[in-house]
Design a protein around this motif. Structure first.
Motif, PDB file in Angstrom:
ATOM      1  N   VAL A 123       0.844  -1.200   0.000  1.00  0.00           N
ATOM      2  CA  VAL A 123       0.000   0.000   0.000  1.00  0.00           C
ATOM      3  C   VAL A 123       0.885   1.258   0.000  1.00  0.00           C
ATOM      4  O   VAL A 123       0.629   2.214  -0.739  1.00  0.00           O
ATOM      5  CB  VAL A 123      -0.958  -0.030   1.215  1.00  0.00           C
ATOM      6  N   GLY A 124       1.966   1.243   0.787  1.00  0.00           N
ATOM      7  CA  GLY A 124       2.870   2.406   0.829  1.00  0.00           C
ATOM      8  C   GLY A 124       3.458   2.702  -0.543  1.00  0.00           C
ATOM      9  O   GLY A 124       3.393   3.831  -1.046  1.00  0.00           O
ATOM     10  N   GLY A 125       4.013   1.659  -1.180  1.00  0.00           N
ATOM     11  CA  GLY A 125       4.596   1.828  -2.515  1.00  0.00           C
ATOM     12  C   GLY A 125       3.535   2.213  -3.534  1.00  0.00           C
ATOM     13  O   GLY A 125       3.786   2.994  -4.453  1.00  0.00           O
ATOM     14  N   GLY A 126       2.330   1.668  -3.357  1.00  0.00           N
ATOM     15  CA  GLY A 126       1.229   1.966  -4.279  1.00  0.00           C
ATOM     16  C   GLY A 126       0.821   3.433  -4.217  1.00  0.00           C
ATOM     17  O   GLY A 126       0.452   4.026  -5.236  1.00  0.00           O
ATOM     18  N   ILE A 127       0.907   4.014  -3.030  1.00  0.00           N
ATOM     19  CA  ILE A 127       0.563   5.439  -2.887  1.00  0.00           C
ATOM     20  C   ILE A 127       1.688   6.307  -3.463  1.00  0.00           C
ATOM     21  O   ILE A 127       1.436   7.249  -4.216  1.00  0.00           O
ATOM     22  CB  ILE A 127       0.301   5.778  -1.404  1.00  0.00           C
ATOM     23  N   VAL A 128       2.927   5.951  -3.129  1.00  0.00           N
ATOM     24  CA  VAL A 128       4.068   6.730  -3.643  1.00  0.00           C
ATOM     25  C   VAL A 128       4.034   6.768  -5.173  1.00  0.00           C
ATOM     26  O   VAL A 128       4.291   7.788  -5.798  1.00  0.00           O
ATOM     27  CB  VAL A 128       5.406   6.122  -3.150  1.00  0.00           C
ATOM     28  N   MET A 129       3.681   5.614  -5.782  1.00  0.00           N
ATOM     29  CA  MET A 129       3.688   5.509  -7.248  1.00  0.00           C
ATOM     30  C   MET A 129       2.332   5.846  -7.861  1.00  0.00           C
ATOM     31  O   MET A 129       2.189   5.838  -9.069  1.00  0.00           O
ATOM     32  CB  MET A 129       4.057   4.076  -7.671  1.00  0.00           C
ATOM     33  N   ASN A 130       1.317   6.094  -7.025  1.00  0.00           N
ATOM     34  CA  ASN A 130      -0.065   6.192  -7.524  1.00  0.00           C
ATOM     35  C   ASN A 130      -0.314   5.028  -8.493  1.00  0.00           C
ATOM     36  O   ASN A 130      -0.715   5.208  -9.652  1.00  0.00           O
ATOM     37  CB  ASN A 130      -0.326   7.540  -8.205  1.00  0.00           C
ATOM     38  N   ALA A 131      -0.062   3.837  -7.988  1.00  0.00           N
ATOM     39  CA  ALA A 131      -0.141   2.626  -8.814  1.00  0.00           C
ATOM     40  C   ALA A 131      -1.546   2.421  -9.356  1.00  0.00           C
ATOM     41  O   ALA A 131      -2.537   2.802  -8.721  1.00  0.00           O
ATOM     42  CB  ALA A 131       0.273   1.411  -7.975  1.00  0.00           C
TER      43      ALA A 131
END
Ligand SMILES: Cc1cc2nc3c(=O)[nH]c(=O)nc-3n(C[C@H](O)[C@H](O)[C@H](O)COP(=O)(O)OP(=O)(O)OC[C@H]3O[C@@H](n4cnc5c(N)ncnc54)[C@H](O)[C@@H]3O)c2cc1C
Length: 292
Positions: A123-131
């Motif tokens: 979820v953290g990486g998904g937010i940083v990348m706006n996945a």
């Protein structure tokens, strides 16, 4: 090194096993915090001792260099992974894996998170990348984010203040650490939600090379173009290798590690593709993966 730290610490740890490309040199220490307090302890230590740090989720969008990182890697992918369904929202720890979130919410009659089914990040990486995938992105479902800033303060901000854009957010290149997020809670019948989630996962298994180390799309491919996969294919670059890095035959925008590739092999292949595409088409391909 860190009194009262309840997580795990690995000294002189090689980072390759923690990234989906399976590349990356050693670091001074890799820490796996168990709690928000653990993260604050690490930050205090880094600030007091002027030690650099970087945050790693599931390592599925990172090209970590082969060089030694003389600092601390804070790995948030095994902990902080709770999912709490409340009356009007869903609160999720930043270490929760996106496919797990998609299936869990579908089973609980909450949609539409099916687009997360095939994205192997946290979820953290998904937010940083706006996945995102299948025409949806994190921005569409996110309500707010709670993070720890460089000084150890806990801050909560609404999604509207995060500069979320195509595979972009204000967290990129910054030292803030996301610890949790609140998501929209909208009803979707369980069967319908589960079918949609499974369909996306199945479709992606057929379309992409998922059995080799990659980082998904190498270059940004926004709606409206440019479409790197098509451009790379049209230029006949599929299958090009450099060292042990290879442009996938399955998808032109994916680079495979075909066995013991170095980060340098991958980086040079990325630079080569950018150079050829610019020379032959005039298009500047923007790199999506985070190079550190
Ligand atoms: C097979 C495959 C398929 C993929 N398909 C897609 C797709 O369809 N759509 C898509 O958008 N992406 C896709 N990706 C890329 C990737 O999965 C996403 O970008 C994902 O959101 C990255 O999450 P992560 O936890 O792996 O982040 P990482 O790669 O670990 O980190 C990415 C960035 O986020 C930062 N970061 C990570 N966690 C935190 C945190 N808690 N706090 C602050 N910063 C943090 C890191 O420092 C880094 O800058 C794919 C990758 C692979 C390997």
């Amino acid at each position: 090194m860190l009194n009262n730290f309840s997580g795990q610490i690995f000294f002189e740890e090689k980072l390759a096993p923690y990234t989906s490309w399976k590349v990356g040199g050693e670091c001074q220490a890799l820490v796996m915090p168990k709690s928000i307090e653990d993260i604050q302890l690490v930050l205090d230590y880094c600030n007091e001792n002027k030690v650099p740090y970087l945050v790693l989720g599931n390592g599925s969008n990172i090209l970590k260099s082969d060089e030694y990182f003389d600092g601390i890697v804070i790995n948030i992918s095994k902990t902080l992974n709770s999912i709490t369904i409340e009356e009007d929202k869903v609160t999720v720890g930043s270490g929760c894996m996106l496919p797990k979130l998609a299936f869990h919410l579908a089973k609980n009659e909450i949609g539409d998170f099916a687009f997360y089914a095939g994205i192997p990040g946290t979820v953290g990486g998904g937010i940083v990348m706006n996945a995102g995938s299948a025409g949806k992105e994190t921005k569409d479902v996110l309500l707010s984010v709670t993070y720890i800033d460089e000084t150890g303060r806990i801050i909560k901000e609404p999604a509207s203040k995060l500069d979320l854009d195509f595979r972009r957010s204000k967290f990129q290149g910054r030292k803030k650490i996301i610890v949790s997020a609140e998501f929209k809670k909208e009803y979707r019948a369980k069967d319908e939600a589960l079918t949609a989630t499974k369909e996306i996962a199945d479709r992606r298994r057929k379309k992409f090379p998922l059995n080799v180390p990659t980082a998904g799309s190498t270059f940004k491919s926004p709606t409206g173009g440019p479409y790197p996969g098509k451009i790379i294919e049209d230029l006949g670059l599929k299958g090009t290798t450099h060292g042990k890095a290879k442009i996938s035959e399955r998808h032109g925008n994916w680079i495979e590690n075909i066995g013991e590739a170095s980060a340098n092999d991958i980086n040079e292949l990325i630079n080569y593709v950018q150079h050829i595409v610019k020379k032959k088409t005039g298009i500047d391909l923007e790199v999506e993966v985070i190079r550190v």
